[in-house]
Design a protein around this motif. Structure first.
Motif, mmCIF file in Angstrom:
data_model
loop_
_atom_site.group_PDB
_atom_site.id
_atom_site.type_symbol
_atom_site.label_atom_id
_atom_site.label_comp_id
_atom_site.label_asym_id
_atom_site.label_seq_id
_atom_site.Cartn_x
_atom_site.Cartn_y
_atom_site.Cartn_z
ATOM 1 N N VAL A 75 0.896 -1.155 0.000
ATOM 2 C CA VAL A 75 0.000 0.000 0.000
ATOM 3 C C VAL A 75 0.931 1.200 0.000
ATOM 4 N N ILE A 76 0.916 1.949 -1.102
ATOM 5 C CA ILE A 76 1.835 3.078 -1.253
ATOM 6 C C ILE A 76 1.067 4.374 -1.441
ATOM 7 N N ARG A 77 1.748 5.457 -1.062
ATOM 8 C CA ARG A 77 1.178 6.802 -1.219
ATOM 9 C C ARG A 77 2.164 7.616 -2.050
ATOM 10 N N GLY A 78 1.620 8.326 -3.047
ATOM 11 C CA GLY A 78 2.478 9.160 -3.876
ATOM 12 C C GLY A 78 1.686 10.194 -4.644
ATOM 13 N N VAL A 79 2.403 10.943 -5.454
ATOM 14 C CA VAL A 79 1.838 12.026 -6.249
ATOM 15 C C VAL A 79 1.961 11.639 -7.724
ATOM 16 N N VAL A 80 0.920 11.888 -8.493
ATOM 17 C CA VAL A 80 0.973 11.643 -9.929
ATOM 18 C C VAL A 80 1.953 12.666 -10.507
ATOM 19 N N ALA A 81 3.171 12.208 -10.772
ATOM 20 C CA ALA A 81 4.246 13.123 -11.181
ATOM 21 C C ALA A 81 5.467 12.318 -11.603
ATOM 22 N N GLY A 82 6.521 13.064 -11.970
ATOM 23 C CA GLY A 82 7.794 12.446 -12.303
ATOM 24 C C GLY A 82 8.070 12.354 -13.788
ATOM 25 N N ARG A 83 7.084 12.729 -14.600
ATOM 26 C CA ARG A 83 7.212 12.714 -16.056
ATOM 27 C C ARG A 83 6.322 13.814 -16.631
ATOM 28 N N VAL A 84 6.596 14.214 -17.852
ATOM 29 C CA VAL A 84 5.743 15.201 -18.513
ATOM 30 C C VAL A 84 4.333 14.632 -18.662
ATOM 31 N N ASP A 85 4.237 13.362 -19.028
ATOM 32 C CA ASP A 85 2.951 12.678 -19.168
ATOM 33 C C ASP A 85 2.895 11.515 -18.184
ATOM 34 N N PRO A 86 2.570 11.769 -16.910
ATOM 35 C CA PRO A 86 2.593 10.700 -15.918
ATOM 36 C C PRO A 86 1.421 9.721 -16.023
ATOM 37 N N ILE A 87 0.401 10.063 -16.807
ATOM 38 C CA ILE A 87 -0.755 9.188 -16.977
ATOM 39 C C ILE A 87 -0.803 8.755 -18.431
ATOM 40 N N ALA A 88 -0.706 7.450 -18.669
ATOM 41 C CA ALA A 88 -0.763 6.951 -20.038
ATOM 42 C C ALA A 88 -2.131 7.252 -20.642
ATOM 43 N N GLU A 89 -2.121 7.598 -21.899
ATOM 44 C CA GLU A 89 -3.351 7.993 -22.574
ATOM 45 C C GLU A 89 -4.250 6.808 -22.910
ATOM 46 N N ASN A 90 -3.675 5.666 -23.257
ATOM 47 C CA ASN A 90 -4.493 4.544 -23.700
ATOM 48 C C ASN A 90 -4.177 3.229 -22.995
ATOM 49 N N ARG A 91 -3.558 3.324 -21.848
ATOM 50 C CA ARG A 91 -3.281 2.143 -21.022
ATOM 51 C C ARG A 91 -3.483 2.539 -19.565
ATOM 52 N N ALA A 92 -3.800 1.582 -18.736
ATOM 53 C CA ALA A 92 -4.037 1.833 -17.313
ATOM 54 C C ALA A 92 -2.700 1.857 -16.577
ATOM 55 N N ILE A 93 -1.931 2.925 -16.834
ATOM 56 C CA ILE A 93 -0.589 3.080 -16.266
ATOM 57 C C ILE A 93 -0.426 4.521 -15.793
ATOM 58 N N VAL A 94 0.174 4.672 -14.608
ATOM 59 C CA VAL A 94 0.447 6.001 -14.069
ATOM 60 C C VAL A 94 1.787 5.952 -13.326
ATOM 61 N N THR A 95 2.525 7.050 -13.372
ATOM 62 C CA THR A 95 3.773 7.166 -12.620
ATOM 63 C C THR A 95 3.480 7.929 -11.337
ATOM 64 N N LEU A 96 3.916 7.357 -10.208
ATOM 65 C CA LEU A 96 3.786 8.031 -8.916
ATOM 66 C C LEU A 96 5.168 8.383 -8.395
ATOM 67 N N LEU A 97 5.271 9.582 -7.858
ATOM 68 C CA LEU A 97 6.508 10.094 -7.281
ATOM 69 C C LEU A 97 6.310 10.248 -5.784
ATOM 70 N N ASP A 98 7.347 9.955 -5.028
ATOM 71 C CA ASP A 98 7.283 10.148 -3.582
ATOM 72 C C ASP A 98 6.954 11.606 -3.289
ATOM 73 N N ALA A 99 6.034 11.825 -2.373
ATOM 74 C CA ALA A 99 5.581 13.182 -2.046
ATOM 75 C C ALA A 99 6.701 14.051 -1.469
ATOM 76 N N GLY A 100 7.767 13.452 -0.990
ATOM 77 C CA GLY A 100 8.892 14.207 -0.446
ATOM 78 C C GLY A 100 9.796 14.818 -1.506
ATOM 79 N N ILE A 101 9.622 14.436 -2.748
ATOM 80 C CA ILE A 101 10.423 14.979 -3.841
ATOM 81 C C ILE A 101 9.719 16.221 -4.373
ATOM 82 N N ALA A 102 10.456 17.294 -4.486
ATOM 83 C CA ALA A 102 9.864 18.576 -4.883
ATOM 84 C C ALA A 102 9.512 18.583 -6.363
ATOM 85 N N THR A 103 8.257 18.885 -6.637
ATOM 86 C CA THR A 103 7.844 19.161 -8.012
ATOM 87 C C THR A 103 7.992 20.659 -8.219
ATOM 88 N N CYS A 104 8.033 21.070 -9.462
ATOM 89 C CA CYS A 104 8.349 22.469 -9.789
ATOM 90 C C CYS A 104 7.339 23.473 -9.235
#
Length: 183
Positions: A75-104
């Protein structure tokens, strides 16, 4: 002159048909609205994927990656982030980044148009502190639907995900999700 008139008529007729919507918005037999693409995608995702409350025992991504083994329930907690496109457009895939890492967006002087890509962080930091979450079919392939079809799943959203870790021999962690909660 007749050829020009015929050509003009053909061009206008083509323009009229080109301006029409290719996909009807209602069923021509019943007049009922047809489902939108987003509704179709949401229907393709398991109905029990979206959780109404966060699962207990959520761990930040960095801590989870330090101890997770292939096949572990997580069971993990994170932020949808870490890539320009963190949510795949046509597949059930998302990138999660640790909330402790600063986003811009956390840097007031940064005018980044895609603050969720965390471009202000080195690539190795992003790699060490992120996971790929996917929802797979019975054959282990990501479903052909975007997780963006779930209300609230968007860049910079905070998610709690439950699932099974799939850890490669080189330490890359995927989470095959069976539950997702938007905080």
């Amino acid at each position: 002159m007749k050829n020009r008139s015929l050509a003009a008529t053909l061009v206008l007729t083509a323009a009229l048909f080109a301006g029409c919507d290719d996909a009807p918005s209602t069923n021509s037999n019943t007049g009922t609205p047809l489902p939108s693409a987003g509704a179709t995608e949401a229907a393709a995702l398991p109905s029990n994927l979206r959780l109404t409350s966060a699962p207990a025992g959520a761990t930040d991504i960095t801590a989870a990656k330090a101890s997770v083994k292939d096949g572990d329930r997580v069971v993990i907690r994170g932020v949808v982030a870490g890539r320009v496109d963190p949510i795949a457009e046509n597949r059930a895939i998302v990138t999660l980044l640790d909330a402790g890492i600063a986003t811009c967006d956390k840097n007031p002087s940064d005018g980044c148009r895609t603050p969720w890509d965390a471009c202000c962080e080195p690539a190795d930091v992003l790699s060490k502190n992120s996971v790929t979450v996917q929802v797979v079919d019975a054959d282990g392939r990501p479903l052909k639907a975007s997780l963006a079809a779930i209300d609230g799943v968007k860049p910079l959203a905070k998610l709690v995900v439950s699932g099974v870790a799939d850890v490669s021999s080189d330490g890359v962690v995927l989470v095959n999700a069976d539950g997702l909660f938007v905080e």
